[in-house]
Design an enzyme around this catalytic site. Structure first.
Site: not given
Length: 300
Positions: A17-18, A151, A246, A251
């Site tokens: 994730g980072h 993204r 998370s 998204e």
């Protein structure tokens, strides 16, 4: 040209994730004309190759030693340091600032104390007021969905009408590395429902991948995606999602996809509390009976 160095790690244990969100941030600065590079540890199951494929230089660090990072900042003549790491805390950040005078942007999920010029918490429900005594007076605090790191694919698919949308399809993603190893447990619950199809998303860094592959092999209702670049499309084709509490929630939320969120690690507690307060479908931990009830609600 101003230079940005992103200090973040990825591995089978840390997760991806980072780095994934930092790649989005990297592109934002690249588009502004900055020279962007990464400084990472060479950990097992990392995404360093992915960073390189995105045309960014990767500087491999030998350790988390503060002096090594300071030396690299000076050597590269960095103007902005972006830190996305739970291991580089307030004292280290202050030391970096005093010894290099670099501008620092810190990403934060858990309301920790930071010494930085910009604080970014892009999670849904992020509360700017909570940072009042956690950052210096000169720090600019950026919180909430206004700053969500997404993204390009998500903007492409959000408003697109897919003619063959399957209303019995479930998007399942419990983190790229599935720390809690609950994918199969969730799939066993979903298997009890008729006419359900599952798009299961994971990565090659999943330590339980071989077992997961074997389980999915003869299950016609499951389609397993490993290291896919089509997350937004899969979400758009689904009627609801089951995800960890998370970064992926940002998204799902952006795509306006109904979801069930499961808290899988302790650093997700703030997101969990926010979701519970707002009456979203959320679980403090995996529970077979509870999940079955929530799936029934999503299918109505």
């Amino acid at each position: 040209m101003k230079k940005v160095l992103i200090r973040a790690d990825s591995s089978s244990s840390i997760g991806h994730g980072h780095i994934m969100r930092c790649l989005v941030l990297a592109k934002q600065y690249l588009n502004k004309g900055y020279d962007v590079s990464f400084a990472t540890l060479n950990l097992k199951g990392n995404l360093n190759e992915k960073i390189l494929k995105n045309s960014y230089d990767v500087h491999i660090l030998k350790s988390n030693d503060n002096e090594e990072l300071i030396k690299k900042i000076k050597e590269l003549e960095i103007d902005l340091l972006i830190i996305d790491s739970y291991d580089i805390k307030y004292k280290s950040q202050k030391s970096i600032k005093l010894k290099t005078d670099v501008k620092i942007l810190c990403l934060d999920d858990t309301y920790e104390k930071h010494y930085c010029d910009i604080l970014l918490n892009h999670n849904i429900g992020a509360n700017k007021k909570k940072y009042k005594k956690l950052v210096p007076n000169f720090c600019e605090v950026r919180c909430g969905v206004k700053y969500t790191l997404l993204r390009d694919e998500f903007y492409k698919y959000k408003d697109m009408n897919l003619k063959q949308r399957n209303k019995t399809k479930v998007f399942l993603a419990i983190g790229g590395t599935d720390h809690s190893n609950i994918n199969i447990k969730i799939l066993k619950v979903l298997a009890k429902f008729k006419n359900i199809k599952v798009n299961l998303v994971t990565t090659s860094a999943n330590k339980n991948l071989d077992i997961l592959k074997q389980y999915c092999k003869e299950k016609d209702f499951i389609k397993l995606y490993i290291d896919t670049n089509n997350i937004a499309k899969l979400m758009k084709e689904s009627s609801f999602a089951i995800v960890s509490a998370s970064v992926i929630l940002n998204e799902v939320y952006f795509m306006q996809l109904p979801f069930i969120a499961i808290k899988t690690v302790s650093n997700q507690k703030n997101i969990y509390k926010y979701l519970k307060k707002k009456k979203y479908l959320v679980m403090k931990k995996f529970n077979k009976k509870r999940l079955k009830k929530l799936i029934k609600r999503c299918k109505k």
